[in-house]
Enzyme design. Sequence first.
Site, PDB file in Angstrom:
ATOM      1  N   GLY A 179       0.827  -1.204   0.000  1.00 30.82           N
ATOM      2  CA  GLY A 179       0.000   0.000   0.000  1.00 30.82           C
ATOM      3  C   GLY A 179       0.855   1.244   0.000  1.00 30.82           C
ATOM      4  N   SER A 180       0.318   2.305   0.548  1.00 32.64           N
ATOM      5  CA  SER A 180       1.004   3.591   0.523  1.00 32.64           C
ATOM      6  C   SER A 180       2.004   3.712   1.675  1.00 32.64           C
ATOM      7  CB  SER A 180      -0.020   4.728   0.644  1.00 32.64           C
ATOM      8  OG  SER A 180      -0.596   4.721   1.941  1.00 32.64           O
ATOM      9  N   PRO A 181       3.015   4.571   1.526  1.00 25.59           N
ATOM     10  CA  PRO A 181       3.946   4.795   2.634  1.00 25.59           C
ATOM     11  C   PRO A 181       3.249   5.300   3.897  1.00 25.59           C
ATOM     12  CG  PRO A 181       4.874   5.632   0.591  1.00 25.59           C
ATOM     13  CD  PRO A 181       3.458   5.255   0.293  1.00 25.59           C
TER      14      PRO A 181
ATOM     15  N   VAL B 290       0.157   4.601   5.068  1.00 23.31           N
ATOM     16  CA  VAL B 290      -0.456   3.488   5.797  1.00 23.31           C
ATOM     17  C   VAL B 290       0.619   2.501   6.238  1.00 23.31           C
ATOM     18  CG1 VAL B 290      -2.191   1.650   5.706  1.00 23.31           C
ATOM     19  CG2 VAL B 290      -2.596   3.802   4.493  1.00 23.31           C
ATOM     20  N   GLY B 291       1.686   2.381   5.449  1.00 25.38           N
ATOM     21  CA  GLY B 291       2.792   1.502   5.827  1.00 25.38           C
ATOM     22  C   GLY B 291       3.384   1.872   7.176  1.00 25.38           C
TER      23      GLY B 291
ATOM     24  N   GLU C 284       5.593  -3.305   1.099  1.00 27.07           N
ATOM     25  CA  GLU C 284       5.695  -3.015  -0.332  1.00 27.07           C
ATOM     26  C   GLU C 284       4.922  -1.725  -0.590  1.00 27.07           C
ATOM     27  OE1 GLU C 284       7.653  -4.403  -2.287  1.00 27.07           O
ATOM     28  OE2 GLU C 284       8.183  -6.205  -1.183  1.00 27.07           O
TER      29      GLU C 284
ATOM     30  N   CYS D 156       2.074   0.507  -9.229  1.00 25.39           N
ATOM     31  CA  CYS D 156       3.116   1.057  -8.352  1.00 25.39           C
ATOM     32  C   CYS D 156       4.477   1.145  -9.030  1.00 25.39           C
ATOM     33  CB  CYS D 156       3.217   0.236  -7.078  1.00 25.39           C
ATOM     34  SG  CYS D 156       3.585  -1.509  -7.343  1.00 25.39           S
TER      35      CYS D 156
END
Length: 495
Positions: A214-216, A218-219, A236, A270
């Site tokens: 997902g996105s940085p 939410v990461g 990822e 991505c």
Amino acid sequence: MDTKGDIPGKAATGSDTGKTDSKAAGMNPYVGLVSSLRSAWLTGKTRAAEHRISQLEALGRFLDDKKQPILDAMASDMRKPPFEVEISEIILVKNEVNYALNNLSSWMKDEFVEKNLVTQLDTAFIRKEPYGVVLIIGPWNYPLNLILVPLVGAIAAGNCVIIKPSEISSSTEKLLAETLPSYLDKDCFAVVTGGPAEMTQLLENKFDYIFFTGSPQVGKIVMAAAAKHLTPLTLELGGKNPCYVADESDLQNVANRLVWGRCFNAGQTCVAPDYVLCSAETQEKLLPALRHAITQFFGPEPRESPDFARIISDKQFQRIRALLGSGRVAIGGQTDERERYIAPTVLADVQPSDPAMQEEIFGPVLPIVTVPNVDEAIAFINRRERPLAMYVFASDSKLVHRVLERTSSGGFGANDTIMQMTLISLSFGGIGNSGLGLYHGKFSFDTFSHHRACLLRSMGLETINALRYPPYSERKQGLVLSTFEIKRKGTCTLL
């Protein structure tokens, strides 16, 4: 992630025992589910090669049996063309399944290692063991591939798994929740649905490994949740993937490959090229080639093409449309909110400070930033966060290697885009802001395996062992050091 206000997430396990128990106890709603999977893992059933093979084969049958429902679900979610679903969602997952089945026996074998003098009569090896109960959280843009490819690695490594598909690709989420559990061992695998609230509750539980795509932003939340339990994880993520185009390139070939990579899945990829760096002269020559490629691929009106997908949600549509004010619209720019349609668009003369250069675009929009030469392009790239992928187009192989050696990224491609993803022998993963950890092929198996260091010694030969016991002496020290020392090979002294 978008919050849709759905009913609380439920586990598609074929049994409500876990949730009923946890509700009765007034606890987190997923405590029972995680506990039941951990009980199954502790029986050791997932460690057996036969169980791993049977579950991988079942996953392969799911892909065969549900091919048309998969095509229908992705058409519903983002009007994804069947061709793109086949090559990016179905065949790539099937390749992972078959590659794991073909190689599982060798992957599972103990890996014997070199020994020093004192352990020559012993056995030293690395055993690949499953972590236990793992959580896989998937994104919406490739809602089958990016949940099932890591699942292949988790199964092959012998784990029990909870998968959490994205609620944003709702048709695919529903398909996975309603049909996948009937193929897999319900004691060992579960699908959990829901939005951010459900994911937050899920992450409060202790897992043995977490895999997130997902996105940085939410990461960071996932990593913070994992840190509370000291849980290892793979992230990822994404980022702005640069593409440098050298002056001497075959610009029509460049344009064809750029447009394909940028517009595949309507740019919601991505590893798509996120922006182009080139000289002002190359920009002016590249623009007509890009226009030609777009027309060749999607016709004079891409909105009518059956081969061009749509943006996943209203929120994403509005976000991407707001980026169109960057630079000048050289090609495309048309939008239709009702259809969530954004035309293949090229923005020329974009400035580094423009909105399109402040975030990952994740849509069919390609900004061009002009730089005087390759050195300035390299400097521009290195001033930014390290991307998930980087591309360079150049006829000169020395220039390609110059960019490769002086930059850093998760993956690298020369004279094409995205195609590195099709090689199961190449690892996939980011670096820094674009991610942490690797997968695909054997890398997936290794990611979901604990590499346990093992040394099996004999009870005899105590005379040799006594050299390391007190009382110490210079003689003992000399003998022990000589048995442990590793000497450098091929060294010489310049006089």
